[in-house]
Design an enzyme around this catalytic site. Structure first.
Site, mmCIF file in Angstrom:
data_model
loop_
_atom_site.group_PDB
_atom_site.id
_atom_site.type_symbol
_atom_site.label_atom_id
_atom_site.label_comp_id
_atom_site.label_asym_id
_atom_site.label_seq_id
_atom_site.Cartn_x
_atom_site.Cartn_y
_atom_site.Cartn_z
ATOM 1 N N GLY A 171 11.362 18.227 -18.462
ATOM 2 C CA GLY A 171 10.731 18.221 -17.148
ATOM 3 C C GLY A 171 11.648 17.802 -16.017
ATOM 4 O O GLY A 171 11.247 17.843 -14.851
ATOM 5 N N ASP A 172 12.875 17.419 -16.320
ATOM 6 C CA ASP A 172 13.807 16.981 -15.292
ATOM 7 C C ASP A 172 14.720 18.131 -14.864
ATOM 8 O O ASP A 172 15.483 18.666 -15.681
ATOM 9 C CB ASP A 172 14.651 15.809 -15.806
ATOM 10 C CG ASP A 172 15.470 15.181 -14.692
ATOM 11 O OD1 ASP A 172 15.008 14.190 -14.119
ATOM 12 O OD2 ASP A 172 16.563 15.706 -14.394
#
Length: 198
Positions: free
Chosen positions: A150-151
């Site tokens: 998710g980064d």
């Protein structure tokens, strides 16, 4: 305080993947700040959601005197918003402060939980998603196996290292498996390569 890693760990990471090893061979030792206090660390991660690092630093400079559970719980939402945060983030900070007062952010207690158990507890709070939980694992608890899909910075770093134009979850999972268990260390280098250093 900084995230601690040894040359032995770095060499073990390099040995797992020659492509990554080639990309990081000339990068000096990374000095990355951590936030060992669970309440302060989690609050920081919430404030950092979807804002620039410059904006984050400005908010934290104003919030520093009151960034503790007792102070947060005595403030109303309007006062918290005066720091430059949204109403949603203000409410999340209140929830985190309550969690801290209940002893659920105690480091000894957290040390007995797995990464996924901690993420499950944190994401039960409205306003905290998986990314925030993963950053808490890395930058507060120094858990070694954090590589966040998710980064954006991590994904960008991976694509730059391996020459990918996109990064599917399937491809990400293969990289995660190959680099395990030194995933947090790999995250630091992917951020550095991507120029989106946390």
């Amino acid at each position: 305080m900084e995230y601690q890693y040894s040359e032995i760990e770095l060499n073990e990471l390099k040995a797992k993947d020659p492509v990554l090893a080639s990309s990081i061979k000339d990068i000096p030792h990374i000095h990355k700040e951590i936030w060992p206090d669970p309440f302060a660390s989690l609050s920081r991660q919430v404030i950092a959601q979807q804002i620039s690092n410059k904006a984050l630093m400005g908010i934290l400079s104003k919030a520093k005197p009151i960034l503790n559970p007792d102070a947060i719980l005595t403030m109303d939402i309007a006062s918290l918003r005066g720091l430059g945060i949204s109403e949603r983030k203000a409410k999340t900070l209140k929830s985190i402060a309550l969690l801290a007062k209940e002893g659920k952010l105690d480091k000894k207690r957290l040390s007995e939980l797995t990464d996924e158990e901690i993420i499950a507890e944190l994401t039960a709070i409205k306003g905290i998603g998986r990314w925030t939980g993963e950053m808490f694992l890395l930058f507060c608890l120094e858990r070694p196996s954090v590589l966040s899909y998710g980064d954006y910075g991590i994904r960008k770093g991976i694509m730059m290292v391996y020459g990918y134009r996109s990064l599917s979850m399937t491809r990400f999972k293969k990289i995660e498996k190959r680099l395990s268990p030194h995933l947090s260390l790999a995250s630091l280098y992917f951020w550095e390569i991507a120029g989106t250093y946390k």
